[in-house]
Enzyme design. Structure first.
Site, PDB file in Angstrom:
ATOM      1  N   GLY A  34       0.817  -1.207   0.000  1.00 59.25           N
ATOM      2  CA  GLY A  34       0.000   0.000   0.000  1.00 59.25           C
ATOM      3  C   GLY A  34       0.848   1.254   0.000  1.00 59.25           C
ATOM      4  N   ALA A  35       0.251   2.395   0.420  1.00 65.76           N
ATOM      5  CA  ALA A  35       0.895   3.709   0.299  1.00 65.76           C
ATOM      6  C   ALA A  35       1.366   3.868  -1.157  1.00 65.76           C
ATOM      7  CB  ALA A  35       2.046   3.874   1.286  1.00 65.76           C
ATOM      8  N   GLY A  39       5.296   4.512  -8.868  1.00 64.32           N
ATOM      9  CA  GLY A  39       6.047   3.272  -9.134  1.00 64.32           C
ATOM     10  C   GLY A  39       5.121   2.064  -9.119  1.00 64.32           C
ATOM     11  N   HIS A  40       4.262   2.005  -8.078  1.00 68.09           N
ATOM     12  CA  HIS A  40       3.300   0.888  -8.018  1.00 68.09           C
ATOM     13  C   HIS A  40       2.336   0.944  -9.207  1.00 68.09           C
ATOM     14  CE1 HIS A  40       4.099   1.492  -3.551  1.00 68.09           C
ATOM     15  NE2 HIS A  40       4.400   0.228  -3.709  1.00 68.09           N
ATOM     16  N   GLN A  64       8.044  -9.209   7.855  1.00 67.19           N
ATOM     17  CA  GLN A  64       9.259  -8.721   7.198  1.00 67.19           C
ATOM     18  C   GLN A  64       9.853  -7.495   7.896  1.00 67.19           C
ATOM     19  OE1 GLN A  64       6.925  -8.084   3.420  1.00 67.19           O
ATOM     20  NE2 GLN A  64       8.303  -6.363   3.150  1.00 67.19           N
ATOM     21  N   GLY A 150       8.621  -4.514  -8.286  1.00 69.15           N
ATOM     22  CA  GLY A 150       9.475  -3.418  -8.727  1.00 69.15           C
ATOM     23  C   GLY A 150      10.952  -3.776  -8.631  1.00 69.15           C
ATOM     24  N   GLN A 156      15.126  -8.415  -3.592  1.00 69.38           N
ATOM     25  CA  GLN A 156      13.830  -9.039  -3.299  1.00 69.38           C
ATOM     26  C   GLN A 156      13.269  -9.734  -4.554  1.00 69.38           C
ATOM     27  OE1 GLN A 156      10.376  -7.254  -0.982  1.00 69.38           O
ATOM     28  NE2 GLN A 156       9.757  -6.660  -3.014  1.00 69.38           N
TER      29      GLN A 156
HETATM   30  O1  PAF Z   1       7.957  -4.821  -1.923  1.00 69.88           O
HETATM   31  C1  PAF Z   1       6.967  -4.862  -1.165  1.00 69.88           C
HETATM   32  O2  PAF Z   1       6.099  -3.995  -1.167  1.00 69.88           O
HETATM   33  C2  PAF Z   1       6.836  -6.025  -0.213  1.00 69.88           C
HETATM   34  O3  PAF Z   1       8.070  -6.451   0.247  1.00 69.88           O
HETATM   35  C3  PAF Z   1       6.015  -7.197  -0.774  1.00 69.88           C
HETATM   36  C4  PAF Z   1       6.690  -7.828  -1.981  1.00 69.88           C
HETATM   37  C5  PAF Z   1       4.631  -6.730  -1.167  1.00 69.88           C
HETATM   38  C6  PAF Z   1       5.868  -8.296   0.291  1.00 69.88           C
HETATM   39  O4  PAF Z   1       5.240  -7.810   1.430  1.00 69.88           O
END
Ligand code: PAF
Length: 281
Positions: A34-35, A39-40, A64, A150, A156
């Protein structure tokens, strides 16, 4: 423009996706916390080019974050996020509560090796275990044909690709290009934590990476470029540098020359805000 439908449970998400899948619609998933920023939204638009239906998950994943990190203050803006998603091609938002993802008695963990070793793991040892378990759950819940992440979180992305391949999930794990501000700062939900003075400094992170790449192309030694990059960040106002590292772009293993595709990655703190960035060399 209508905002996408919100599914708060895995059962509802599956009930929405099953008839679409049965009709042969290709399904895309964009996992987020969220937020949402541009980019998203660019990930959503890109996924929509490759799938008939796009679901976006919005879940601030507690596993995490370490206890001293920003889980409590991480921005939670579901209504605004759904409004921003209108018109991007997002069809569905999966926004579960913590108990839906981690019901009482939840006892499963994923321990990642390979691309998870070093870099972020040296400073956030809990991070990739938390990402791997939540993304595995999201992928299993939605069973998309494609999931997009991203490239700003480059390590990641490689970790998720490795996890999905190792678990035999028949899902394409795609990377979306980093979206940047005019001064080069990579968009991140955490940029909202920066004061205006810190924001001025933050743009240096990308400039330092670009300068480092120029030196590598001139033939300077990787180790020298890494040390000089860290020093340049401290000089420009970052108060600590976790790493500036040039690595194999596929495995993130250390390299001593540019014989194979390489990536430069950096993490540094301004005040209490930790920023990361990376670029192809
Ligand atoms: O990159 C993120 O926003 C987070 O690490 C993800 C991949 C959604 C996992 O919670």
């Amino acid at each position: 423009m209508t905002t996408p439908k919100i599914c708060p449970t895995i059962a509802e998400l599956r009930a929405e996706l099953a008839p679409m899948r049965a009709r042969g619609t290709r399904i895309g998933l964009v996992p987020t916390m969220g937020a949402l920023h541009e980019g998203h939204l660019s990930l959503v638009r890109e996924t929509k080019k490759r799938a008939g239906l796009v679901a976006v998950s919005i879940f601030v994943n507690p596993t995490q974050f370490a206890p001293h990190e920003d889980f409590d203050r991480y921005p939670r803006t579901l209504e605004a996020d759904c409004a921003r998603l209108a018109g991007t091609g997002c069809d569905l938002v999966f926004a579960p509560a913590a108990g839906e993802m981690y019901p009482r008695g939840f006892a499963t963990a994923i321990q990642m090796g390979g691309p998870a070793l070093g870099l972020e793991s040296d400073f956030r040892p809990h991070f990739f275990g938390g990402v791997a378990i939540v993304v595995a759950k999201l992928l299993i819940a939605a069973m998309p044909d494609i999931a997009m992440f991203g490239e700003k979180d480059y390590q990641q992305l490689l970790v998720i690709r490795c996890m999905a391949a190792d678990l035999g999930l028949p899902i394409e794990i795609a990377g979306g290009a980093i979206v940047r501000e005019a001064d080069g700062l990579a968009l991140s939900s955490r940029n909202a934590y920066l004061s205006s003075e810190e924001r001025q400094v933050a743009g240096q992170l990308n400039l330092v990476l670009r300068a480092a790449i120029a030196r590598l192309h001139k033939g300077d030694a990787i180790a020298d470029v890494e040390v000089a990059g860290a020093a340049a960040l401290l000089e420009s106002g970052f108060n600590s540098v976790d790493y500036v590292a040039v690595r194999d772009a596929q495995t993130l293993e250390k390299i001593s020359d540019l014989a194979r595709p390489a990536r430069i990655l950096a993490a540094a703190k301004i005040g209490t805000t930790r920023l990361i960035d990376n670029m192809a060399v």
